[in-house]
Scaffold this motif. Structure first.
Motif, PDB file in Angstrom:
ATOM      1  N   ARG A   1       0.144 -11.943   3.663  1.00 36.64           N
ATOM      2  CA  ARG A   1      -0.421 -13.175   3.106  1.00 36.64           C
ATOM      3  C   ARG A   1      -0.231 -14.375   4.023  1.00 36.64           C
ATOM      4  NH1 ARG A   1       1.992 -12.095  -2.984  1.00 36.64           N
ATOM      5  NH2 ARG A   1       0.328 -10.693  -3.712  1.00 36.64           N
ATOM      6  N   ARG A   2       0.760 -14.305   4.920  1.00 39.54           N
ATOM      7  CA  ARG A   2       1.035 -15.431   5.824  1.00 39.54           C
ATOM      8  C   ARG A   2       0.354 -15.301   7.178  1.00 39.54           C
ATOM      9  NH1 ARG A   2       5.687 -15.104   7.540  1.00 39.54           N
ATOM     10  NH2 ARG A   2       6.577 -13.329   6.437  1.00 39.54           N
ATOM     11  N   THR A   3      -0.317 -14.182   7.416  1.00 33.83           N
ATOM     12  CA  THR A   3      -0.875 -13.913   8.732  1.00 33.83           C
ATOM     13  C   THR A   3      -2.334 -13.482   8.636  1.00 33.83           C
ATOM     14  OG1 THR A   3      -0.279 -11.554   8.717  1.00 33.83           O
ATOM     15  CG2 THR A   3       1.423 -13.110   9.455  1.00 33.83           C
ATOM     16  N   GLY A   4      -2.902 -13.206   9.817  1.00 31.20           N
ATOM     17  CA  GLY A   4      -4.276 -12.747   9.873  1.00 31.20           C
ATOM     18  C   GLY A   4      -4.477 -11.357   9.316  1.00 31.20           C
ATOM     19  N   LEU A   5      -3.399 -10.662   8.962  1.00 28.59           N
ATOM     20  CA  LEU A   5      -3.525  -9.327   8.382  1.00 28.59           C
ATOM     21  C   LEU A   5      -4.190  -9.342   7.009  1.00 28.59           C
ATOM     22  CD1 LEU A   5      -0.043  -7.839   9.379  1.00 28.59           C
ATOM     23  CD2 LEU A   5      -2.272  -7.277  10.385  1.00 28.59           C
ATOM     24  N   LYS A   6      -4.319 -10.530   6.410  1.00 25.23           N
ATOM     25  CA  LYS A   6      -4.979 -10.629   5.105  1.00 25.23           C
ATOM     26  C   LYS A   6      -6.494 -10.568   5.233  1.00 25.23           C
ATOM     27  CE  LYS A   6      -4.864 -15.692   5.169  1.00 25.23           C
ATOM     28  NZ  LYS A   6      -4.208 -16.882   4.580  1.00 25.23           N
ATOM     29  N   ARG A   7      -7.018 -10.593   6.462  1.00 27.77           N
ATOM     30  CA  ARG A   7      -8.462 -10.572   6.666  1.00 27.77           C
ATOM     31  C   ARG A   7      -9.047  -9.223   6.265  1.00 27.77           C
ATOM     32  NH1 ARG A   7      -8.227 -13.401  12.653  1.00 27.77           N
ATOM     33  NH2 ARG A   7      -7.664 -15.493  11.929  1.00 27.77           N
ATOM     34  N   GLY A   8     -10.358  -9.243   5.972  1.00 29.47           N
ATOM     35  CA  GLY A   8     -11.014  -8.071   5.426  1.00 29.47           C
ATOM     36  C   GLY A   8     -10.869  -6.805   6.229  1.00 29.47           C
TER      37      GLY A   8
ATOM     38  N   PHE B   1      -3.325  -5.025 -10.148  1.00 35.46           N
ATOM     39  CA  PHE B   1      -4.345  -4.712  -9.160  1.00 35.46           C
ATOM     40  C   PHE B   1      -4.285  -3.247  -8.740  1.00 35.46           C
ATOM     41  CE2 PHE B   1      -4.372  -9.381  -7.780  1.00 35.46           C
ATOM     42  CZ  PHE B   1      -5.590  -9.632  -8.395  1.00 35.46           C
ATOM     43  N   TYR B   2      -5.389  -2.538  -8.972  1.00 39.20           N
ATOM     44  CA  TYR B   2      -5.566  -1.169  -8.487  1.00 39.20           C
ATOM     45  C   TYR B   2      -6.233  -1.282  -7.111  1.00 39.20           C
ATOM     46  CZ  TYR B   2      -4.576   0.244 -13.299  1.00 39.20           C
ATOM     47  OH  TYR B   2      -3.978   0.432 -14.532  1.00 39.20           O
ATOM     48  N   HIS B   3      -5.445  -1.659  -6.137  1.00 41.34           N
ATOM     49  CA  HIS B   3      -5.971  -2.057  -4.838  1.00 41.34           C
ATOM     50  C   HIS B   3      -6.494  -0.899  -4.002  1.00 41.34           C
ATOM     51  CE1 HIS B   3      -2.187  -0.681  -2.810  1.00 41.34           C
ATOM     52  NE2 HIS B   3      -1.699  -0.944  -4.017  1.00 41.34           N
ATOM     53  N   GLN B   4      -6.130   0.337  -4.346  1.00 43.96           N
ATOM     54  CA  GLN B   4      -6.514   1.465  -3.498  1.00 43.96           C
ATOM     55  C   GLN B   4      -8.004   1.733  -3.524  1.00 43.96           C
ATOM     56  OE1 GLN B   4      -4.601   1.487  -6.228  1.00 43.96           O
ATOM     57  NE2 GLN B   4      -2.658   2.543  -5.894  1.00 43.96           N
TER      58      GLN B   4
ATOM     59  N   GLU C   1     -10.026  -6.094  -5.855  1.00 36.93           N
ATOM     60  CA  GLU C   1      -8.603  -6.127  -6.189  1.00 36.93           C
ATOM     61  C   GLU C   1      -7.742  -6.123  -4.932  1.00 36.93           C
ATOM     62  OE1 GLU C   1      -7.657  -3.753  -9.960  1.00 36.93           O
ATOM     63  OE2 GLU C   1      -9.682  -3.032  -9.469  1.00 36.93           O
ATOM     64  N   ARG C   2      -8.181  -5.403  -3.917  1.00 41.00           N
ATOM     65  CA  ARG C   2      -7.459  -5.382  -2.640  1.00 41.00           C
ATOM     66  C   ARG C   2      -7.480  -6.765  -2.002  1.00 41.00           C
ATOM     67  NH1 ARG C   2      -9.414  -0.805  -1.106  1.00 41.00           N
ATOM     68  NH2 ARG C   2     -11.263  -1.599  -0.031  1.00 41.00           N
ATOM     69  N   GLY C   3      -8.650  -7.408  -2.029  1.00 44.27           N
ATOM     70  CA  GLY C   3      -8.753  -8.733  -1.433  1.00 44.27           C
ATOM     71  C   GLY C   3      -7.871  -9.750  -2.123  1.00 44.27           C
ATOM     72  N   ALA C   4      -7.866  -9.752  -3.449  1.00 44.90           N
ATOM     73  CA  ALA C   4      -7.062 -10.722  -4.194  1.00 44.90           C
ATOM     74  C   ALA C   4      -5.572 -10.433  -4.065  1.00 44.90           C
ATOM     75  CB  ALA C   4      -7.476 -10.716  -5.659  1.00 44.90           C
ATOM     76  N   LEU C   5      -5.198  -9.168  -3.963  1.00 41.15           N
ATOM     77  CA  LEU C   5      -3.783  -8.824  -3.789  1.00 41.15           C
ATOM     78  C   LEU C   5      -3.256  -9.324  -2.452  1.00 41.15           C
ATOM     79  CD1 LEU C   5      -1.187  -7.206  -4.582  1.00 41.15           C
ATOM     80  CD2 LEU C   5      -2.225  -5.252  -3.386  1.00 41.15           C
TER      81      LEU C   5
END
Length: 275
Positions: A29-36, A65-68, A73-77
């Motif tokens: 959440r703090r880095t660019g790893l949150k990108r799509g 969130f069922y992120h799998q 849900e993955r994006g919001a998580l």
């Protein structure tokens, strides 16, 4: 672990991230790893640490969130600012105590933050036809303890009746309306006109509306603007345009002709305000 469609799922909080998952979420959440592009990989790593959904807070509401198997849900998580431009636009045009309508509500990533925004005296109408997704939406609403959300288990369409919906691959959030020659994966759901949904929910006006129904937006909106009194026309609209090639008619052009103006555009959505 209880199955996804269990009628009595574990209470919210039981599936909170463990220490290792929480550490990864904090980093992402703090880095660019949150990108799509990175989200499927991060989701897979988190799932290796403990398989299954996660109970977290997002935009002031409680979510499982069922992120799998859900891009939404993955994006919001993984991204605390997921769809933040659209949410800020909707909040800007919806007062406390106002009315927000979410057509294609999915698991509530718009509806629940907007419920928090309008407060107990407001109304949020969340329309979601897929039974599995609707159950998740209902769970998130209950976990957030909102009483101002009215859940509608139907598809918004051009008639009252029934429609067939189908899911794209393993992305539950990409369920879409299909024609009569649907595959064996398609399921039948109720269909309601948007005007009827609003009238049944007791809405006398709409401050803001978001619609994302995978290429069926024109079938829901154009009959509504043709037939509904202008007192029900929303003052602000967020409409997904990624599937506009599937529209039978350009519903954004129709809205512009009726006095709306484009106030912004994101990668996925067009933002409109009523002049």
């Amino acid at each position: 672990m209880k199955p996804d469609n269990d009628s009595s799922p574990a209470p919210f909080g039981v599936l909170a991230p463990n220490a290792a998952q929480a550490a990864i979420l904090s980093l992402v959440r703090r880095t660019g790893l949150k990108r799509g592009a990175f989200r499927p990989w991060m989701s897979a790593i988190i799932n290796l640490l403990r398989a299954g959904p996660l109970d977290v807070q997002y935009q002031g509401a409680s979510f499982r969130f069922y992120h799998q198997a859900s891009a939404t849900e993955r994006g919001a998580l993984l991204n605390p600012d997921y769809n933040i431009e659209e949410l800020d636009f909707l909040r800007q045009h919806t007062p406390r105590g106002g009315v927000f309508v979410d057509v294609g509500a999915n698991v509530g990533t718009y509806a629940m933050p907007m419920a928090r925004h309008v407060g107990e005296r407001g109304i949020v109408i969340a329309v979601e036809p897929h039974p599995v997704t609707h159950a998740r939406l209902a769970f998130n609403n209950a976990a957030s303890r909102f009483t101002q959300v009215k859940l509608v288990a139907a598809a918004a369409g051009d008639t009252d009746g029934e429609l067939m919906i189908e899911t794209d691959g393993d992305n539950l959030g990409a369920s879409h309306i299909v024609a009569g020659d649907a595959s064996a994966r398609a399921i039948k759901v109720p269909s309601l006109r948007l005007q009827r949904i609003l009238e049944q929910s007791g809405a006398s006006h709409v401050d803001a509306l978001k619609i994302d129904i995978e290429g069926y937006e024109d079938r829901a909106l154009m009959p509504f603007f043709r037939d509904a009194p202008q007192t029900l026309w929303p003052r602000a609209v967020v409409i997904e345009h990624l599937s506009k090639d599937e529209w039978l008619a350009d519903c954004i052009a129709d809205m512009l002709a009726r006095g709306y103006a484009q106030a912004g555009r994101t990668r996925s959505n067009t933002l409109l305000v009523r002049g």
